[in-house]
Design a protein around this motif. Structure first.
Motif, PDB file in Angstrom:
ATOM      1  N   TYR A 141       3.355 -23.213 -63.336  1.00  0.00           N
ATOM      2  CA  TYR A 141       3.670 -21.784 -63.447  1.00  0.00           C
ATOM      3  C   TYR A 141       5.128 -21.612 -63.855  1.00  0.00           C
ATOM      4  N   LEU A 142       5.395 -20.665 -64.745  1.00  0.00           N
ATOM      5  CA  LEU A 142       6.759 -20.319 -65.122  1.00  0.00           C
ATOM      6  C   LEU A 142       7.051 -18.895 -64.682  1.00  0.00           C
ATOM      7  N   SER A 143       8.184 -18.693 -64.052  1.00  0.00           N
ATOM      8  CA  SER A 143       8.576 -17.340 -63.650  1.00  0.00           C
ATOM      9  C   SER A 143       8.867 -16.526 -64.909  1.00  0.00           C
ATOM     10  N   PRO A 144       8.818 -15.201 -64.811  1.00  0.00           N
ATOM     11  CA  PRO A 144       9.074 -14.371 -65.999  1.00  0.00           C
ATOM     12  C   PRO A 144      10.416 -14.675 -66.674  1.00  0.00           C
ATOM     13  N   GLU A 145      11.438 -15.036 -65.873  1.00  0.00           N
ATOM     14  CA  GLU A 145      12.750 -15.349 -66.450  1.00  0.00           C
ATOM     15  C   GLU A 145      12.700 -16.558 -67.383  1.00  0.00           C
ATOM     16  N   LEU A 146      11.802 -17.487 -67.097  1.00  0.00           N
ATOM     17  CA  LEU A 146      11.703 -18.701 -67.916  1.00  0.00           C
ATOM     18  C   LEU A 146      10.677 -18.587 -69.036  1.00  0.00           C
TER      19      LEU A 146
ATOM     20  N   TRP B 188      19.677 -30.545 -53.862  1.00  0.00           N
ATOM     21  CA  TRP B 188      18.966 -29.335 -54.279  1.00  0.00           C
ATOM     22  C   TRP B 188      19.812 -28.131 -53.916  1.00  0.00           C
ATOM     23  N   LYS B 189      20.139 -27.332 -54.898  1.00  0.00           N
ATOM     24  CA  LYS B 189      20.935 -26.125 -54.694  1.00  0.00           C
ATOM     25  C   LYS B 189      20.348 -25.028 -55.554  1.00  0.00           C
ATOM     26  N   GLY B 190      20.909 -23.874 -55.418  1.00  0.00           N
ATOM     27  CA  GLY B 190      20.546 -22.808 -56.335  1.00  0.00           C
ATOM     28  C   GLY B 190      19.793 -21.691 -55.672  1.00  0.00           C
ATOM     29  N   SER B 191      19.683 -20.648 -56.416  1.00  0.00           N
ATOM     30  CA  SER B 191      19.006 -19.462 -55.915  1.00  0.00           C
ATOM     31  C   SER B 191      17.523 -19.522 -56.265  1.00  0.00           C
ATOM     32  N   ILE B 192      16.788 -18.704 -55.604  1.00  0.00           N
ATOM     33  CA  ILE B 192      15.345 -18.628 -55.836  1.00  0.00           C
ATOM     34  C   ILE B 192      15.083 -17.614 -56.948  1.00  0.00           C
ATOM     35  N   LEU B 193      14.403 -18.044 -57.990  1.00  0.00           N
ATOM     36  CA  LEU B 193      14.001 -17.105 -59.037  1.00  0.00           C
ATOM     37  C   LEU B 193      12.844 -16.247 -58.567  1.00  0.00           C
ATOM     38  N   GLU B 194      11.986 -16.855 -57.744  1.00  0.00           N
ATOM     39  CA  GLU B 194      10.782 -16.153 -57.320  1.00  0.00           C
ATOM     40  C   GLU B 194      10.189 -16.889 -56.126  1.00  0.00           C
ATOM     41  N   SER B 195       9.616 -16.164 -55.202  1.00  0.00           N
ATOM     42  CA  SER B 195       8.987 -16.774 -54.035  1.00  0.00           C
ATOM     43  C   SER B 195       7.487 -16.500 -54.078  1.00  0.00           C
ATOM     44  N   LYS B 196       6.711 -17.541 -53.894  1.00  0.00           N
ATOM     45  CA  LYS B 196       5.248 -17.423 -53.946  1.00  0.00           C
ATOM     46  C   LYS B 196       4.642 -18.021 -52.681  1.00  0.00           C
ATOM     47  N   ASN B 197       3.495 -17.518 -52.284  1.00  0.00           N
ATOM     48  CA  ASN B 197       2.758 -18.088 -51.157  1.00  0.00           C
ATOM     49  C   ASN B 197       2.007 -19.341 -51.597  1.00  0.00           C
ATOM     50  N   ASP B 198       1.710 -20.192 -50.623  1.00  0.00           N
ATOM     51  CA  ASP B 198       0.879 -21.367 -50.866  1.00  0.00           C
ATOM     52  C   ASP B 198      -0.494 -21.113 -50.245  1.00  0.00           C
TER      53      ASP B 198
ATOM     54  N   PHE C  69      13.500 -26.590 -62.664  1.00  0.00           N
ATOM     55  CA  PHE C  69      12.795 -25.490 -62.021  1.00  0.00           C
ATOM     56  C   PHE C  69      11.544 -26.046 -61.357  1.00  0.00           C
ATOM     57  N   GLY C  70      11.316 -25.657 -60.119  1.00  0.00           N
ATOM     58  CA  GLY C  70      10.104 -26.073 -59.428  1.00  0.00           C
ATOM     59  C   GLY C  70      10.166 -25.704 -57.964  1.00  0.00           C
ATOM     60  N   ASP C  71       9.139 -26.070 -57.254  1.00  0.00           N
ATOM     61  CA  ASP C  71       9.055 -25.780 -55.838  1.00  0.00           C
ATOM     62  C   ASP C  71      10.143 -26.541 -55.080  1.00  0.00           C
ATOM     63  N   ARG C  72      10.929 -25.827 -54.299  1.00  0.00           N
ATOM     64  CA  ARG C  72      12.053 -26.419 -53.573  1.00  0.00           C
ATOM     65  C   ARG C  72      11.595 -27.539 -52.650  1.00  0.00           C
TER      66      ARG C  72
END
Length: 126
Positions: free
Chosen positions: A16-21, A72-82, A50-53
């Motif tokens: 999956y790619l977030s809308p930003e990507l 591993w650093k950085g902000s979350i582009l998007e959070s999804k449920n599993d 980019f991927g699941d933290r």
């Protein structure tokens, strides 16, 4: 979004790619696995991955060369449920799902779920 335009971003093929990507202007570098992307990052072949933290943290902890060289650093582009998926062909799948949910609830109530997340380095806050 404009910050991403100057970067080579490692992504897992078919993920999956977030809308930003998901833009033709973003330079994506595809690999078959999170590990392959992280190895490319360690070698300087991509600027970020980019991927699941939690998957990334697991891979970094499992591969000594990555553990020494990456954090591993950085902000979350998007959070999804599993979600848990069971094939229709699995015998007693309804009973398995009920047992899974009951076990998960019991672990959450007795604190063992939180301890498991803590010991494995998984971030429950997302």
């Amino acid at each position: 979004m404009s910050t991403l335009l100057n970067l080579r971003i490692g992504v897992e093929r078919g993920s999956y790619l977030s809308p930003e990507l998901n833009s033709p202007a973003v330079r994506l570098d595809f690999a078959n696995s999170m590990e392959a992307n992280l190895l490319k990052l360690a070698k300087g072949r991509v600027d970020l991955v980019f991927g699941d933290r939690n998957a990334g943290l697991f891979v970094i902890a499992s591969v000594p060369a990555l553990l020494r060289n990456l954090e591993w650093k950085g902000s979350i582009l998007e959070s999804k449920n599993d979600y848990l998926a069971l094939a229709k062909s699995v015998p007693n799948r309804d009973a398995l799902l009920i047992a899974f949910n009951q076990g998960l609830r019991a672990m959450q109530m007795d604190g063992s779920f939180s301890r498991l997340l803590l010991t494995t380095g998984i971030d429950a806050a997302r």
